[in-house]
Design an enzyme around this catalytic site. Sequence first.
Site, mmCIF file in Angstrom:
data_model
loop_
_atom_site.group_PDB
_atom_site.id
_atom_site.type_symbol
_atom_site.label_atom_id
_atom_site.label_comp_id
_atom_site.label_asym_id
_atom_site.label_seq_id
_atom_site.Cartn_x
_atom_site.Cartn_y
_atom_site.Cartn_z
ATOM 1 N N SER A 297 -28.031 15.116 -16.234
ATOM 2 C CA SER A 297 -27.927 16.542 -16.549
ATOM 3 C C SER A 297 -28.218 16.808 -18.017
ATOM 4 O O SER A 297 -28.835 17.819 -18.361
ATOM 5 C CB SER A 297 -26.533 17.072 -16.191
ATOM 6 O OG SER A 297 -26.366 17.122 -14.801
ATOM 7 N N LYS B 146 -15.672 21.782 -23.374
ATOM 8 C CA LYS B 146 -17.055 21.310 -23.314
ATOM 9 C C LYS B 146 -18.000 22.505 -23.342
ATOM 10 O O LYS B 146 -17.790 23.490 -22.656
ATOM 11 C CB LYS B 146 -17.251 20.497 -22.029
ATOM 12 C CG LYS B 146 -18.567 19.780 -21.952
ATOM 13 C CD LYS B 146 -18.626 18.886 -20.724
ATOM 14 C CE LYS B 146 -19.960 18.206 -20.607
ATOM 15 N NZ LYS B 146 -20.058 17.410 -19.391
ATOM 16 N N ARG C 201 -25.237 4.833 -12.294
ATOM 17 C CA ARG C 201 -26.607 4.601 -12.728
ATOM 18 C C ARG C 201 -26.722 3.318 -13.535
ATOM 19 O O ARG C 201 -27.723 2.629 -13.458
ATOM 20 C CB ARG C 201 -27.107 5.780 -13.571
ATOM 21 C CG ARG C 201 -27.256 7.061 -12.782
ATOM 22 C CD ARG C 201 -27.664 8.210 -13.655
ATOM 23 N NE ARG C 201 -26.623 8.408 -14.655
ATOM 24 C CZ ARG C 201 -26.757 9.128 -15.745
ATOM 25 N NH1 ARG C 201 -27.885 9.727 -16.012
ATOM 26 N NH2 ARG C 201 -25.760 9.261 -16.600
ATOM 27 N N HIS D 270 -27.731 13.911 -8.225
ATOM 28 C CA HIS D 270 -26.463 14.394 -7.669
ATOM 29 C C HIS D 270 -26.609 14.715 -6.179
ATOM 30 O O HIS D 270 -25.747 14.369 -5.372
ATOM 31 C CB HIS D 270 -26.001 15.670 -8.384
ATOM 32 C CG HIS D 270 -25.633 15.496 -9.811
ATOM 33 N ND1 HIS D 270 -26.100 16.347 -10.786
ATOM 34 C CD2 HIS D 270 -24.837 14.602 -10.445
ATOM 35 C CE1 HIS D 270 -25.599 15.985 -11.961
ATOM 36 N NE2 HIS D 270 -24.836 14.918 -11.780
#
Length: 159
Positions: A128, A41, A90, A17
């Site tokens: 993460s 979440k 990614r 990040h």
Amino acid sequence: MKACIYPGSFDPITKGHMDIIGRARNLFPKVFVGVLNNPAKRNLFSVDKRIEMIRRAAAGMDGVEVVAFDGLLVELMKKLDCRIIIRGLRTGTDLELEQQLSVINGKLLPGAETVALLSKPETYFISSSAVRELIEFRADISDYVPKEVADMINGGNAK
């Protein structure tokens, strides 16, 4: 002035990040880092703690501002007078998702553009979710998060 926003949950922020933030800052004079507060979440860290982590990690970076938001990203973009979304990619799966989101965001906020930055080989494998799993098992995370973040987490300043 053209500003951009790099949105995410950043739970926690990683070296990947931070690389994207730094590269976005090289392209734009102002980078907003939008920290999503999504009550649906289950995050490991509170929004306030995630903001603190990012602010510490980005302390030496001029033109970077951290903001919290909930709801639609485009509503925050309107408030910030920002039309450019930064996304780090990614994998091909990331590309497919971001293409879909780009179309939706463009319909919700005409003129909104998504700029994708490809992850570097040294960070593309960092996520993460993987870091959270390492944290849960009390493993060393220093290769994956900025030093300031590792210090906060290892110092017991989580949550």
